[in-house]
Design a protein around this motif. Structure first.
Motif, PDB file in Angstrom:
ATOM      1  N   MET A   1       5.022   4.838  14.634  1.00 53.49           N
ATOM      2  CA  MET A   1       5.638   5.002  13.332  1.00 53.49           C
ATOM      3  C   MET A   1       4.862   4.116  12.360  1.00 53.49           C
ATOM      4  SD  MET A   1       9.683   4.545  12.427  1.00 53.49           S
ATOM      5  CE  MET A   1       9.916   3.469  13.778  1.00 53.49           C
ATOM      6  N   ILE A   2       4.259   4.737  11.365  1.00 53.06           N
ATOM      7  CA  ILE A   2       3.405   4.016  10.431  1.00 53.06           C
ATOM      8  C   ILE A   2       3.868   4.294   9.002  1.00 53.06           C
ATOM      9  CG2 ILE A   2       1.065   3.831   9.540  1.00 53.06           C
ATOM     10  CD1 ILE A   2       0.078   4.548  12.328  1.00 53.06           C
ATOM     11  N   ILE A   3       3.894   3.242   8.186  1.00 57.63           N
ATOM     12  CA  ILE A   3       4.221   3.443   6.783  1.00 57.63           C
ATOM     13  C   ILE A   3       2.945   3.786   6.018  1.00 57.63           C
ATOM     14  CG2 ILE A   3       6.234   1.940   6.898  1.00 57.63           C
ATOM     15  CD1 ILE A   3       4.653  -0.202   5.428  1.00 57.63           C
ATOM     16  N   THR A   4       3.120   4.478   4.911  1.00 57.59           N
ATOM     17  CA  THR A   4       1.966   4.877   4.095  1.00 57.59           C
ATOM     18  C   THR A   4       1.495   3.683   3.262  1.00 57.59           C
ATOM     19  OG1 THR A   4       3.297   5.525   2.189  1.00 57.59           O
ATOM     20  CG2 THR A   4       2.941   7.209   3.907  1.00 57.59           C
ATOM     21  N   PRO A   5       0.291   3.773   2.720  1.00 56.96           N
ATOM     22  CA  PRO A   5      -0.186   2.701   1.844  1.00 56.96           C
ATOM     23  C   PRO A   5       0.731   2.485   0.634  1.00 56.96           C
ATOM     24  CG  PRO A   5      -2.031   4.052   2.541  1.00 56.96           C
ATOM     25  CD  PRO A   5      -0.781   4.745   3.026  1.00 56.96           C
ATOM     26  N   THR A   6       1.265   3.561   0.083  1.00 54.64           N
ATOM     27  CA  THR A   6       2.170   3.428  -1.062  1.00 54.64           C
ATOM     28  C   THR A   6       3.453   2.708  -0.650  1.00 54.64           C
ATOM     29  OG1 THR A   6       1.282   5.422  -2.070  1.00 54.64           O
ATOM     30  CG2 THR A   6       3.437   4.691  -2.845  1.00 54.64           C
ATOM     31  N   GLU A   7       3.978   3.049   0.528  1.00 53.88           N
ATOM     32  CA  GLU A   7       5.179   2.366   1.026  1.00 53.88           C
ATOM     33  C   GLU A   7       4.896   0.889   1.271  1.00 53.88           C
ATOM     34  OE1 GLU A   7       7.055   6.327   3.189  1.00 53.88           O
ATOM     35  OE2 GLU A   7       5.793   4.960   4.345  1.00 53.88           O
ATOM     36  N   ALA A   8       3.730   0.582   1.814  1.00 53.98           N
ATOM     37  CA  ALA A   8       3.351  -0.818   2.033  1.00 53.98           C
ATOM     38  C   ALA A   8       3.257  -1.557   0.699  1.00 53.98           C
ATOM     39  CB  ALA A   8       2.027  -0.899   2.791  1.00 53.98           C
ATOM     40  N   ASP A   9       2.683  -0.904  -0.307  1.00 50.96           N
ATOM     41  CA  ASP A   9       2.600  -1.512  -1.640  1.00 50.96           C
ATOM     42  C   ASP A   9       3.996  -1.818  -2.185  1.00 50.96           C
ATOM     43  OD1 ASP A   9      -0.164  -1.447  -1.654  1.00 50.96           O
ATOM     44  OD2 ASP A   9      -0.279   0.373  -2.903  1.00 50.96           O
ATOM     45  N   LEU A  10       4.915  -0.877  -2.001  1.00 42.53           N
ATOM     46  CA  LEU A  10       6.282  -1.103  -2.465  1.00 42.53           C
ATOM     47  C   LEU A  10       6.922  -2.299  -1.764  1.00 42.53           C
ATOM     48  CD1 LEU A  10       7.615   2.548  -2.726  1.00 42.53           C
ATOM     49  CD2 LEU A  10       7.431   0.899  -4.596  1.00 42.53           C
ATOM     50  N   ILE A  11       6.721  -2.402  -0.453  1.00 42.25           N
ATOM     51  CA  ILE A  11       7.270  -3.535   0.299  1.00 42.25           C
ATOM     52  C   ILE A  11       6.698  -4.845  -0.237  1.00 42.25           C
ATOM     53  CG2 ILE A  11       7.307  -4.662   2.575  1.00 42.25           C
ATOM     54  CD1 ILE A  11       9.242  -2.306   2.399  1.00 42.25           C
ATOM     55  N   HIS A  12       5.395  -4.882  -0.500  1.00 44.93           N
ATOM     56  CA  HIS A  12       4.766  -6.090  -1.032  1.00 44.93           C
ATOM     57  C   HIS A  12       5.262  -6.397  -2.450  1.00 44.93           C
ATOM     58  CE1 HIS A  12       2.181  -6.817   2.360  1.00 44.93           C
ATOM     59  NE2 HIS A  12       1.777  -5.572   2.340  1.00 44.93           N
ATOM     60  N   THR A  13       5.487  -5.354  -3.233  1.00 45.18           N
ATOM     61  CA  THR A  13       6.017  -5.544  -4.591  1.00 45.18           C
ATOM     62  C   THR A  13       7.418  -6.143  -4.539  1.00 45.18           C
ATOM     63  OG1 THR A  13       4.667  -3.751  -5.455  1.00 45.18           O
ATOM     64  CG2 THR A  13       6.610  -4.361  -6.739  1.00 45.18           C
ATOM     65  N   LEU A  14       8.233  -5.663  -3.613  1.00 47.26           N
ATOM     66  CA  LEU A  14       9.589  -6.222  -3.461  1.00 47.26           C
ATOM     67  C   LEU A  14       9.531  -7.687  -3.025  1.00 47.26           C
ATOM     68  CD1 LEU A  14      11.395  -3.197  -1.792  1.00 47.26           C
ATOM     69  CD2 LEU A  14      11.688  -4.045  -4.141  1.00 47.26           C
ATOM     70  N   ALA A  15       8.595  -8.010  -2.146  1.00 49.84           N
ATOM     71  CA  ALA A  15       8.443  -9.410  -1.717  1.00 49.84           C
ATOM     72  C   ALA A  15       8.031 -10.277  -2.906  1.00 49.84           C
ATOM     73  CB  ALA A  15       7.409  -9.511  -0.597  1.00 49.84           C
ATOM     74  N   ALA A  16       7.144  -9.763  -3.740  1.00 50.24           N
ATOM     75  CA  ALA A  16       6.722 -10.516  -4.930  1.00 50.24           C
ATOM     76  C   ALA A  16       7.893 -10.701  -5.892  1.00 50.24           C
ATOM     77  CB  ALA A  16       5.564  -9.805  -5.624  1.00 50.24           C
ATOM     78  N   ALA A  17       8.719  -9.659  -6.028  1.00 42.92           N
ATOM     79  CA  ALA A  17       9.900  -9.771  -6.898  1.00 42.92           C
ATOM     80  C   ALA A  17      10.846 -10.845  -6.363  1.00 42.92           C
ATOM     81  CB  ALA A  17      10.610  -8.425  -6.996  1.00 42.92           C
ATOM     82  N   TRP A  18      11.043 -10.885  -5.067  1.00 39.93           N
ATOM     83  CA  TRP A  18      11.904 -11.914  -4.473  1.00 39.93           C
ATOM     84  C   TRP A  18      11.329 -13.305  -4.734  1.00 39.93           C
ATOM     85  CZ3 TRP A  18      16.275 -13.697  -3.219  1.00 39.93           C
ATOM     86  CH2 TRP A  18      16.382 -14.827  -2.421  1.00 39.93           C
ATOM     87  N   ASN A  19      10.013 -13.464  -4.552  1.00 41.08           N
ATOM     88  CA  ASN A  19       9.392 -14.767  -4.782  1.00 41.08           C
ATOM     89  C   ASN A  19       9.557 -15.215  -6.233  1.00 41.08           C
ATOM     90  OD1 ASN A  19       8.606 -15.131  -2.114  1.00 41.08           O
ATOM     91  ND2 ASN A  19       6.667 -14.078  -2.433  1.00 41.08           N
ATOM     92  N   GLN A  20       9.468 -14.295  -7.152  1.00 44.26           N
ATOM     93  CA  GLN A  20       9.663 -14.643  -8.566  1.00 44.26           C
ATOM     94  C   GLN A  20      11.123 -14.977  -8.844  1.00 44.26           C
ATOM     95  OE1 GLN A  20       7.989 -11.284 -10.664  1.00 44.26           O
ATOM     96  NE2 GLN A  20       6.027 -12.344 -10.905  1.00 44.26           N
ATOM     97  N   MET A  21      12.036 -14.245  -8.229  1.00 41.68           N
ATOM     98  CA  MET A  21      13.463 -14.506  -8.437  1.00 41.68           C
ATOM     99  C   MET A  21      13.842 -15.893  -7.929  1.00 41.68           C
ATOM    100  SD  MET A  21      16.269 -13.369  -9.609  1.00 41.68           S
ATOM    101  CE  MET A  21      18.037 -13.397  -9.452  1.00 41.68           C
ATOM    102  N   LYS A  22      13.255 -16.301  -6.802  1.00 44.03           N
ATOM    103  CA  LYS A  22      13.554 -17.632  -6.248  1.00 44.03           C
ATOM    104  C   LYS A  22      13.166 -18.742  -7.217  1.00 44.03           C
ATOM    105  CE  LYS A  22      11.284 -17.831  -2.555  1.00 44.03           C
ATOM    106  NZ  LYS A  22      10.650 -18.230  -1.304  1.00 44.03           N
TER     107      LYS A  22
END
Length: 76
Positions: A1-22
């Motif tokens: 089961m592999i995520i697409t590059p776009t899905e991976a980008d979204l996951i990384h974007t969400l992580a960046a949003a969390w880091n900024q929120m902290k």
């Protein structure tokens, strides 16, 4: 089961949003908890796409000779 590059980008974007929120000072007692819950819900939705693609590769239930529960060919 592999995520697409776009899905991976979204996951990384969400992580960046969390880091900024902290880094922000909380406006209320539950800000970070609620934001974290929202991030996790979005991550779940994105990662579930890979699972749905895998299930769809087996075709509709009851069609063909595949056992979707195990992901293997059914034994006769």
């Amino acid at each position: 089961m592999i995520i697409t590059p776009t899905e991976a980008d979204l996951i990384h974007t969400l992580a960046a949003a969390w880091n900024q929120m902290k880094d922000l000072s909380p406006m209320g007692p539950h800000d970070q908890d609620e934001f974290r819950t929202g991030i996790h819900a979005l991550q779940d939705m994105i990662l579930a796409r890979a699972g749905r693609r895998q299930l769809e590769s087996f075709g509709p239930p009851g069609v063909g000779d595949r056992d979707v529960r195990l992901g293997t060919a059914a034994r006769a």
